[in-house]
Design a protein around this motif. Structure first.
Motif, PDB file in Angstrom:
ATOM      1  N   UNK A   1      -4.647  -4.288   3.761  1.00  0.00           N
ATOM      2  CA  UNK A   1      -3.621  -3.682   4.618  1.00  0.00           C
ATOM      3  C   UNK A   1      -3.839  -4.072   6.073  1.00  0.00           C
ATOM      4  N   UNK A   2      -5.088  -3.999   6.519  1.00  0.00           N
ATOM      5  CA  UNK A   2      -5.396  -4.312   7.920  1.00  0.00           C
ATOM      6  C   UNK A   2      -5.158  -5.789   8.228  1.00  0.00           C
ATOM      7  N   UNK A   3      -5.437  -6.651   7.264  1.00  0.00           N
ATOM      8  CA  UNK A   3      -5.176  -8.073   7.455  1.00  0.00           C
ATOM      9  C   UNK A   3      -3.689  -8.331   7.649  1.00  0.00           C
ATOM     10  N   UNK A   4      -2.890  -7.633   6.862  1.00  0.00           N
ATOM     11  CA  UNK A   4      -1.434  -7.816   6.958  1.00  0.00           C
ATOM     12  C   UNK A   4      -0.893  -7.262   8.276  1.00  0.00           C
ATOM     13  N   UNK A   5      -1.364  -6.112   8.668  1.00  0.00           N
ATOM     14  CA  UNK A   5      -0.844  -5.455   9.873  1.00  0.00           C
ATOM     15  C   UNK A   5      -1.257  -6.184  11.149  1.00  0.00           C
TER      16      UNK A   5
ATOM     17  N   UNK B   1     -11.816  -0.707  -0.920  1.00  0.00           N
ATOM     18  CA  UNK B   1     -12.394   0.139   0.137  1.00  0.00           C
ATOM     19  C   UNK B   1     -11.298   0.524   1.126  1.00  0.00           C
ATOM     20  N   UNK B   2     -11.302   1.783   1.511  1.00  0.00           N
ATOM     21  CA  UNK B   2     -10.330   2.287   2.486  1.00  0.00           C
ATOM     22  C   UNK B   2     -11.075   2.823   3.700  1.00  0.00           C
ATOM     23  N   UNK B   3     -10.419   2.742   4.848  1.00  0.00           N
ATOM     24  CA  UNK B   3     -11.084   3.093   6.098  1.00  0.00           C
ATOM     25  C   UNK B   3     -10.170   3.969   6.945  1.00  0.00           C
ATOM     26  N   UNK B   4     -10.783   4.777   7.796  1.00  0.00           N
ATOM     27  CA  UNK B   4      -9.992   5.617   8.698  1.00  0.00           C
ATOM     28  C   UNK B   4     -10.670   5.706  10.054  1.00  0.00           C
ATOM     29  N   UNK B   5      -9.871   5.940  11.039  1.00  0.00           N
ATOM     30  CA  UNK B   5     -10.341   6.181  12.409  1.00  0.00           C
ATOM     31  C   UNK B   5     -10.948   7.580  12.481  1.00  0.00           C
ATOM     32  N   UNK B   6     -12.115   7.695  13.057  1.00  0.00           N
ATOM     33  CA  UNK B   6     -12.790   8.995  13.162  1.00  0.00           C
ATOM     34  C   UNK B   6     -12.391   9.679  14.474  1.00  0.00           C
ATOM     35  N   UNK B   7     -11.338  10.477  14.418  1.00  0.00           N
ATOM     36  CA  UNK B   7     -10.894  11.194  15.610  1.00  0.00           C
ATOM     37  C   UNK B   7     -11.961  12.153  16.109  1.00  0.00           C
ATOM     38  N   UNK B   8     -12.823  12.598  15.206  1.00  0.00           N
ATOM     39  CA  UNK B   8     -13.876  13.556  15.564  1.00  0.00           C
ATOM     40  C   UNK B   8     -15.095  12.872  16.183  1.00  0.00           C
TER      41      UNK B   8
END
Length: 388
Positions: free
Chosen positions: A37-41, A80-87
């Motif tokens: 997904x990140x590669x495409x975006x 594998x999925x990833x997320x931004x750590x707002x915390x």
């Protein structure tokens, strides 16, 4: 900036990191993106994205979503999925007002996770008022479960003309405020940048971010009170003026001394004393009960406010005028303002009440802190195009 060559791999890595981080931060929280997904975006190659993500994980800004959240294991090897750590860090927005100290705290995504406020006497000294700020901040941090060391930036909204370093050049609304090195005093309490701004300016930023001004980049926010002030956004950017005094429409009465608020609001032949919100509220209450002299005083006050706003609108030609602050709750504020602007403006702006109300100043201060952090995280993305 010109097109990059291979001569500066360090800068290229920072650019790519900002691009990927921006994509992760903007992703739907319910559907964390994969490397594909990140590669495409982003348009970056998969090896580049993978390397950037690993580096961001080391900094603590990104985490593997499934691993952290303990999702159910499926047959086969899931992507594998990833997320931004707002915390991973927090931001603080503070309002210092004549009657109230307020604070909001958010994660790095700007979502509010804690809030609190306490009243303060309008006659409190500068030291006492700053002590109340420390009490409110400590209480909000404690209840939100956020360590002070987690703060990345602090925004502050204050009455008065505020210089770039946070010094209050002129502040007549609060005792002992003129000349106060407010930024310097507050920085002693935090180990992160502290950004101090005029309260009407922060309120304008707030309405553009989360209020009635989200759909326009040219707007004026009027903080209507005994001495009104205004904050302006031109092309989506806050307009402070050469010395930080843009929008000080409360000083326009100096052009006509008979227009002082204490004279406008008097129901006798003597100036209104004391001139405070409680005394003025009493005049408006009398006007509602039909007292003719009080109604005349109310009309004079509103007409003065209308003329002040009209002068600013004629100079800036905004698309929207937002009215907030104490006087925004008074009956009959908007109609005379619309009528006056229609008389003088070739294309009158829309006029609306603030959606954020009392939260506008603290919300705008929080946005200032968020802007500061975003400049650090994402600024390179806007100046140079990432390359594969």
């Amino acid at each position: 900036m010109g097109r990059l060559t291979g001569g500066d791999p360090s800068l290229l890595r920072r650019i790519n990191s900002a691009v990927v981080l921006h994509a992760l931060r903007g992703a739907d929280a319910a559907d964390s993106p994969t490397l594909t997904d990140l590669t495409r975006v982003t348009g970056l190659s998969r090896p580049t994205v993978e390397g950037v993500v690993e580096g961001l994980m080391e900094t603590g800004l990104v985490v593997e979503a499934e691993a952290e959240e303990g999702g159910a294991k499926r047959q086969g090897r899931p992507a594998r999925r990833f997320r931004f750590r707002a915390e991973a860090g927090h931001l603080l927005g503070i309002e210092i007002g004549p009657h109230r100290i307020s604070a909001l705290i958010s994660g790095l995504d700007g979502r509010i996770v804690g809030a609190g406020s306490r009243e303060v006497d309008e006659s409190a000294s500068a030291d006492d008022r700053l002590e109340r700020v420390r009490v409110v901040v400590a209480d909000v941090l404690r209840r939100a479960g956020v360590a002070r060391s987690s703060l990345r930036a602090v925004g502050v909204g204050s009455p008065g003309i505020v210089e770039a370093d946070g010094t209050v050049r002129l502040g007549t609304a609060l005792p002992g405020w003129t000349g106060l090195p407010l930024g310097e005093r507050l920085r002693r309490s935090f180990r992160c940048p502290v950004l101090v701004e005029n309260d009407a300016n922060t309120a304008a930023v707030a309405e553009h971010w989360k209020g009635v001004g989200q759909d326009t980049d040219d707007m004026v926010f009027v903080l209507a009170g005994l001495s009104p002030g205004a904050g302006s956004l031109i092309g989506g950017r806050l307009h402070r003026g050469f010395g930080g005094a843009a929008g000080e429409i409360g000083a326009l009465h100096l052009l006509g001394q008979e227009d002082r608020p204490e004279s406008l609001l008097s129901t006798t032949d003597e100036p209104l004393h004391p001139l405070d919100e409680q005394a003025v509220a009493a005049v408006f209450a009398q006007a509602k009960r039909g007292d003719e002299r009080a109604r005349a005083a109310m009309d004079r006050f509103l007409q003065r406010l209308v003329h002040d706003v009209a002068a600013l609108v004629l100079a800036l030609d905004p698309e929207l005028v937002v009215v907030g602050g104490w006087a925004a709750g008074l009956d009959g504020v908007l109609d005379p303002l619309r009528t006056e602007l229609e008389r003088f403006c070739l294309r009158p702006p829309r006029v609306a009440l603030s959606l954020l109300g009392e939260a506008s100043v603290a919300t705008g201060a929080l946005r200032l802190a968020l802007d500061h952090v975003e400049e650090q995280l994402f600024a390179v993305e806007t100046t140079v195009t990432a390359r594969r």
